[in-house]
Enzyme design. Structure first.
Site, PDB file in Angstrom:
ATOM      1  N   SER A  32      25.531  -1.777  13.617  1.00 61.20           N
ATOM      2  CA  SER A  32      25.680  -2.638  12.660  1.00 61.20           C
ATOM      3  C   SER A  32      27.004  -3.465  12.325  1.00 61.20           C
ATOM      4  CB  SER A  32      24.866  -2.229  11.279  1.00 61.20           C
ATOM      5  OG  SER A  32      24.929  -3.144  10.213  1.00 61.20           O
ATOM      6  N   VAL A  79      33.481   0.545  11.793  1.00 63.12           N
ATOM      7  CA  VAL A  79      33.820   0.525  13.214  1.00 63.12           C
ATOM      8  C   VAL A  79      33.313  -0.837  13.869  1.00 63.12           C
ATOM      9  CG1 VAL A  79      33.693   1.750  15.279  1.00 63.12           C
ATOM     10  CG2 VAL A  79      34.019   3.016  13.261  1.00 63.12           C
ATOM     11  N   CYS A  80      32.194  -1.260  13.662  1.00 65.23           N
ATOM     12  CA  CYS A  80      31.554  -2.198  14.255  1.00 65.23           C
ATOM     13  C   CYS A  80      32.354  -3.618  13.787  1.00 65.23           C
ATOM     14  CB  CYS A  80      30.169  -2.604  13.934  1.00 65.23           C
ATOM     15  SG  CYS A  80      29.042  -1.073  14.261  1.00 65.23           S
ATOM     16  N   ASP A  81      32.620  -3.695  12.426  1.00 65.87           N
ATOM     17  CA  ASP A  81      33.272  -4.844  11.896  1.00 65.87           C
ATOM     18  C   ASP A  81      34.457  -4.847  12.776  1.00 65.87           C
ATOM     19  OD1 ASP A  81      33.899  -6.521   9.146  1.00 65.87           O
ATOM     20  OD2 ASP A  81      35.686  -5.490  10.085  1.00 65.87           O
TER      21      ASP A  81
END
Length: 167
Positions: free
Chosen positions: A54, A59-61
């Site tokens: 997501s 971490v995805c950001d």
């Protein structure tokens, strides 16, 4: 069955990871305007598929922002696509807030065809595991990386080296 961990807890992945050197599996994903996108839309380009759980997680950001920065130093023959099960509207909002313009976001929310075809759909969460797939201009899978612990970042250097070999 393949597995990953999330904070040390084992999670099960649906589907099989594609084999390097073989034709990359197709998919149907939703663009931010809800139009469909598939592998054919990137024919003749080096396609970097960045699978993330997501965009609204730290971490995805960080990962998608990093690829957005790296995109500036890559050939115009390269397309970087971040794939998640986030709704297309949420992806568009996130890109605007993050200033991400060099990475396209696509959603697997409808039928999770990407997650199943690439073996990264987490059964217990109905989210995608963290992985990177590099598809060569001829449609073969040139590189893949499944990150064993979902909360860890991928090996950026290895993925980018695979991309640079193709351009």
């Amino acid at each position: 069955m393949n597995t990953v961990t999330f904070q040390g807890n084992t999670l099960h992945l649906e589907g099989e990871l594609p084999v390097q050197g073989r034709k990359a599996p197709d998919f149907i994903l939703a663009a931010n305007d809800l139009s469909p996108r598939g592998l054919k839309d990137y024919a003749g380009k080096v396609l970097v598929l960045v699978s993330v759980p997501s965009l609204d997680t730290p971490v995805c950001d960080l990962e998608v922002r990093r690829f957005n920065t790296e995109a500036a130093g890559l050939s115009d023959k390269v397309r970087i696509v971040a794939v998640s099960c986030d709704l297309p509207f949420a992806q568009a909002r996130w890109c605007g807030a993050a200033g991400v313009k060099s990475v396209e976001t696509l959603s697997d929310y409808k039928d999770t065809s990407f997650g199943k075809n690439y073996g990264v759909l987490i059964q217990e969460l109905r989210l995608l595991a963290r992985a990177i797939f590099v598809v060569a201009p001829d449609g073969t899978l040139a590189y893949s990386q499944l990150v064993p612990e979902v909360t860890n970042e991928p090996d950026y250097d290895a993925a980018l080296a695979a991309v640079k070999k193709l351009v």
